[in-house]
Design a protein around this motif. Sequence first.
Motif, PDB file in Angstrom:
ATOM      1  N   ILE A 185      34.398  31.404  39.563  1.00  0.00           N
ATOM      2  CA  ILE A 185      33.276  32.286  39.368  1.00  0.00           C
ATOM      3  C   ILE A 185      32.708  31.905  40.448  1.00  0.00           C
ATOM      4  CG2 ILE A 185      31.712  33.276  38.407  1.00  0.00           C
ATOM      5  CD1 ILE A 185      33.403  32.954  35.663  1.00  0.00           C
ATOM      6  N   PHE A 186      31.250  30.906  40.617  1.00  0.00           N
ATOM      7  CA  PHE A 186      30.368  31.026  42.306  1.00  0.00           C
ATOM      8  C   PHE A 186      30.801  31.256  42.848  1.00  0.00           C
ATOM      9  CE2 PHE A 186      28.096  28.549  38.652  1.00  0.00           C
ATOM     10  CZ  PHE A 186      26.999  29.523  38.227  1.00  0.00           C
ATOM     11  N   GLY A 187      32.000  30.475  43.494  1.00  0.00           N
ATOM     12  CA  GLY A 187      33.120  30.312  44.779  1.00  0.00           C
ATOM     13  C   GLY A 187      32.931  31.520  45.451  1.00  0.00           C
ATOM     14  N   MET A 188      33.952  32.600  44.307  1.00  0.00           N
ATOM     15  CA  MET A 188      33.980  34.209  44.934  1.00  0.00           C
ATOM     16  C   MET A 188      32.956  34.517  44.610  1.00  0.00           C
ATOM     17  SD  MET A 188      36.992  34.050  45.538  1.00  0.00           S
ATOM     18  CE  MET A 188      38.953  33.432  45.753  1.00  0.00           C
ATOM     19  N   GLY A 189      31.802  34.237  43.684  1.00  0.00           N
ATOM     20  CA  GLY A 189      31.086  35.467  43.704  1.00  0.00           C
ATOM     21  C   GLY A 189      30.228  35.303  44.720  1.00  0.00           C
ATOM     22  N   PHE A 190      29.599  34.450  45.310  1.00  0.00           N
ATOM     23  CA  PHE A 190      29.100  34.205  46.363  1.00  0.00           C
ATOM     24  C   PHE A 190      30.168  35.112  48.022  1.00  0.00           C
ATOM     25  CE2 PHE A 190      26.008  31.987  44.151  1.00  0.00           C
ATOM     26  CZ  PHE A 190      25.092  32.635  44.362  1.00  0.00           C
ATOM     27  N   ALA A 191      31.164  34.899  47.874  1.00  0.00           N
ATOM     28  CA  ALA A 191      32.022  34.960  48.572  1.00  0.00           C
ATOM     29  C   ALA A 191      32.142  36.877  48.796  1.00  0.00           C
ATOM     30  CB  ALA A 191      33.436  34.126  48.704  1.00  0.00           C
ATOM     31  N   SER A 192      31.839  37.384  47.961  1.00  0.00           N
ATOM     32  CA  SER A 192      32.646  38.777  47.220  1.00  0.00           C
ATOM     33  C   SER A 192      31.432  39.332  47.635  1.00  0.00           C
ATOM     34  CB  SER A 192      33.069  38.919  46.162  1.00  0.00           C
ATOM     35  OG  SER A 192      33.765  39.094  45.537  1.00  0.00           O
ATOM     36  N   ILE A 193      29.752  38.980  47.525  1.00  0.00           N
ATOM     37  CA  ILE A 193      29.311  39.217  48.493  1.00  0.00           C
ATOM     38  C   ILE A 193      29.152  39.015  49.942  1.00  0.00           C
ATOM     39  CG2 ILE A 193      26.649  39.067  48.399  1.00  0.00           C
ATOM     40  CD1 ILE A 193      26.596  37.473  46.018  1.00  0.00           C
ATOM     41  N   PHE A 194      29.240  37.769  50.094  1.00  0.00           N
ATOM     42  CA  PHE A 194      29.480  37.713  52.291  1.00  0.00           C
ATOM     43  C   PHE A 194      30.769  39.354  52.640  1.00  0.00           C
ATOM     44  CE2 PHE A 194      32.789  36.595  54.926  1.00  0.00           C
ATOM     45  CZ  PHE A 194      31.979  36.867  56.778  1.00  0.00           C
ATOM     46  N   TRP A 195      31.499  39.559  51.559  1.00  0.00           N
ATOM     47  CA  TRP A 195      33.052  40.430  51.926  1.00  0.00           C
ATOM     48  C   TRP A 195      32.082  41.757  52.070  1.00  0.00           C
ATOM     49  CZ3 TRP A 195      36.277  39.105  54.860  1.00  0.00           C
ATOM     50  CH2 TRP A 195      37.140  37.500  55.502  1.00  0.00           C
ATOM     51  N   LEU A 196      31.109  41.862  51.187  1.00  0.00           N
ATOM     52  CA  LEU A 196      30.753  43.589  50.120  1.00  0.00           C
ATOM     53  C   LEU A 196      29.584  43.644  51.249  1.00  0.00           C
ATOM     54  CD1 LEU A 196      30.799  43.044  46.870  1.00  0.00           C
ATOM     55  CD2 LEU A 196      31.918  44.668  48.007  1.00  0.00           C
ATOM     56  N   ILE A 197      29.280  42.737  52.065  1.00  0.00           N
ATOM     57  CA  ILE A 197      28.124  42.971  53.057  1.00  0.00           C
ATOM     58  C   ILE A 197      28.704  43.960  54.677  1.00  0.00           C
ATOM     59  CG2 ILE A 197      26.180  41.745  54.699  1.00  0.00           C
ATOM     60  CD1 ILE A 197      25.114  40.837  51.807  1.00  0.00           C
ATOM     61  N   VAL A 198      29.994  42.407  55.059  1.00  0.00           N
ATOM     62  CA  VAL A 198      30.492  42.731  55.809  1.00  0.00           C
ATOM     63  C   VAL A 198      31.524  43.990  56.311  1.00  0.00           C
ATOM     64  CG1 VAL A 198      32.185  41.895  57.623  1.00  0.00           C
ATOM     65  CG2 VAL A 198      30.275  39.873  56.312  1.00  0.00           C
ATOM     66  N   LEU A 199      31.647  44.180  54.735  1.00  0.00           N
ATOM     67  CA  LEU A 199      33.034  45.445  54.454  1.00  0.00           C
ATOM     68  C   LEU A 199      32.341  46.162  53.297  1.00  0.00           C
ATOM     69  CD1 LEU A 199      36.192  43.465  55.386  1.00  0.00           C
ATOM     70  CD2 LEU A 199      34.973  45.050  56.830  1.00  0.00           C
ATOM     71  N   PRO A 200      31.543  47.576  53.709  1.00  0.00           N
ATOM     72  CA  PRO A 200      30.585  48.407  52.978  1.00  0.00           C
ATOM     73  C   PRO A 200      32.219  48.548  52.411  1.00  0.00           C
ATOM     74  CG  PRO A 200      30.270  48.605  54.774  1.00  0.00           C
ATOM     75  CD  PRO A 200      31.038  47.658  55.331  1.00  0.00           C
ATOM     76  N   PRO A 201      31.795  48.454  50.437  1.00  0.00           N
ATOM     77  CA  PRO A 201      33.255  49.452  49.042  1.00  0.00           C
ATOM     78  C   PRO A 201      33.169  50.541  49.335  1.00  0.00           C
ATOM     79  CG  PRO A 201      30.874  48.960  48.514  1.00  0.00           C
ATOM     80  CD  PRO A 201      30.563  48.267  49.907  1.00  0.00           C
ATOM     81  N   TRP A 202      32.509  51.387  49.959  1.00  0.00           N
ATOM     82  CA  TRP A 202      32.711  52.711  50.140  1.00  0.00           C
ATOM     83  C   TRP A 202      33.988  53.308  51.467  1.00  0.00           C
ATOM     84  CZ3 TRP A 202      27.164  50.861  51.033  1.00  0.00           C
ATOM     85  CH2 TRP A 202      27.161  50.567  52.321  1.00  0.00           C
ATOM     86  N   SER A 203      33.760  52.673  52.326  1.00  0.00           N
ATOM     87  CA  SER A 203      34.781  52.884  53.721  1.00  0.00           C
ATOM     88  C   SER A 203      36.518  51.508  52.780  1.00  0.00           C
ATOM     89  CB  SER A 203      34.285  52.568  53.953  1.00  0.00           C
ATOM     90  OG  SER A 203      33.877  50.858  54.875  1.00  0.00           O
ATOM     91  N   PHE A 204      36.270  51.761  51.864  1.00  0.00           N
ATOM     92  CA  PHE A 204      37.463  50.535  51.635  1.00  0.00           C
ATOM     93  C   PHE A 204      38.721  51.718  51.689  1.00  0.00           C
ATOM     94  CE2 PHE A 204      40.362  49.487  48.610  1.00  0.00           C
ATOM     95  CZ  PHE A 204      41.125  48.163  49.063  1.00  0.00           C
ATOM     96  N   PRO A 205      40.062  51.028  51.782  1.00  0.00           N
ATOM     97  CA  PRO A 205      41.622  52.307  51.488  1.00  0.00           C
ATOM     98  C   PRO A 205      41.418  52.572  50.111  1.00  0.00           C
ATOM     99  CG  PRO A 205      41.717  50.026  52.526  1.00  0.00           C
ATOM    100  CD  PRO A 205      40.183  49.994  52.547  1.00  0.00           C
ATOM    101  N   PHE A 206      41.321  53.070  49.470  1.00  0.00           N
ATOM    102  CA  PHE A 206      41.666  53.330  48.281  1.00  0.00           C
ATOM    103  C   PHE A 206      43.058  53.798  48.210  1.00  0.00           C
ATOM    104  CE2 PHE A 206      36.675  53.487  47.790  1.00  0.00           C
ATOM    105  CZ  PHE A 206      36.694  51.645  46.908  1.00  0.00           C
ATOM    106  N   GLU A 207      43.459  54.735  49.078  1.00  0.00           N
ATOM    107  CA  GLU A 207      45.030  55.369  48.526  1.00  0.00           C
ATOM    108  C   GLU A 207      45.755  54.225  48.717  1.00  0.00           C
ATOM    109  OE1 GLU A 207      43.492  54.438  53.144  1.00  0.00           O
ATOM    110  OE2 GLU A 207      42.643  55.775  51.435  1.00  0.00           O
ATOM    111  N   VAL A 208      45.684  52.792  48.957  1.00  0.00           N
ATOM    112  CA  VAL A 208      46.445  52.026  48.684  1.00  0.00           C
ATOM    113  C   VAL A 208      46.764  51.235  48.071  1.00  0.00           C
ATOM    114  CG1 VAL A 208      44.796  50.323  48.470  1.00  0.00           C
ATOM    115  CG2 VAL A 208      47.400  49.793  50.280  1.00  0.00           C
ATOM    116  N   PHE A 209      46.351  52.000  47.003  1.00  0.00           N
ATOM    117  CA  PHE A 209      46.155  51.258  45.089  1.00  0.00           C
ATOM    118  C   PHE A 209      47.789  52.529  44.641  1.00  0.00           C
ATOM    119  CE2 PHE A 209      41.753  50.690  45.397  1.00  0.00           C
ATOM    120  CZ  PHE A 209      42.298  49.034  44.938  1.00  0.00           C
ATOM    121  N   THR A 210      47.947  53.839  45.461  1.00  0.00           N
ATOM    122  CA  THR A 210      49.307  54.547  44.965  1.00  0.00           C
ATOM    123  C   THR A 210      50.290  54.798  46.037  1.00  0.00           C
ATOM    124  OG1 THR A 210      47.622  56.377  46.803  1.00  0.00           O
ATOM    125  CG2 THR A 210      47.483  56.171  44.035  1.00  0.00           C
ATOM    126  N   THR A 211      49.507  54.078  46.787  1.00  0.00           N
ATOM    127  CA  THR A 211      51.140  54.047  48.107  1.00  0.00           C
ATOM    128  C   THR A 211      51.841  53.357  47.659  1.00  0.00           C
ATOM    129  OG1 THR A 211      48.987  53.818  49.939  1.00  0.00           O
ATOM    130  CG2 THR A 211      51.847  53.242  50.397  1.00  0.00           C
TER     131      THR A 211
END
Length: 308
Positions: A185-211
Amino acid sequence: MLTKHRGEFLLALGAIFFSASGVIVTVILQYMPAFRVAQFRSVTAVLILGSYVLLTRPHLIKAKKSEIRKLALYGVVGFAFVNFGYLYGIERGVPLGLVLILEFTASIWIVLWIRLVRKQYVANQMWLAVFLSFAGLILVAKVWNGFKFDLIGLTASLLCAFALAAYFLMSEKIGKTREPIATLIFGMGFASIFWLIVLPPWSFPFEVFTTKMNLGGIAEGFMVPGWIMLTAACIFGTVTPYLLVLSGMKILSASTSSVIGMLEPVVAGCFAWIWFGQSWDAIQLLGAATVLTGIYLADRAKSAPLSQ
């Protein structure tokens, strides 16, 4: 002895899950960028495991203020940078086999760290085990086929190796005082913070869920919704194998664990053979046998006395 075998079993099973999930990820990568896959797996794993622990055993994820910096370094380097280097190397056009070879030089850096920095004894069998396993991976990957020199890509792949070495060494230390699920949890938690900074969540390709995604290989033409594939990649390719590996590392050393981890590309080749029909030749079979020999020697070397 039973405890030792349990550690070996957990690490080997973790490698199998990582390898099997490669088929799932290979399909997903045809429909979304690699870094977004890493981001989704990391964030989703934290949400699943974090919610479970908060509801059942919240004391597991309590941390002192003095520990935060170390845990943040663990998450960013040991989780985010490993994925970053691996995926960016592939994205730059470095052959997958060469990326894997460079990634698993982590075992070499680990034993060098133990010997030169920690000033601890490293059994001769461990040096031989690392050499054989590494040589075997070269044969399995056949890196001389389709070699492409790309300085940035190769540098990223080598960064992945250093990050993987840090992951094993830090997991060994942190895992002595924490449960595997808390460590993850700690490892993935801080990794997630890194990814959310590098790749803003609002530009995530949400359409992939229904593809609808084509499974390919032996299931060519069989279409599965993206949300099912992504969920499978998270549960069976991230949460399960990481928990298995971290649990095994509570029993075995970082050096032994890293060599056993070399099973991953070998088993991944077997799954690719089964699913995509990618057959192995005699050289690759020899390489697989060499890797297994190295893993056997690494396991035996663990019990060598430090006083020698």
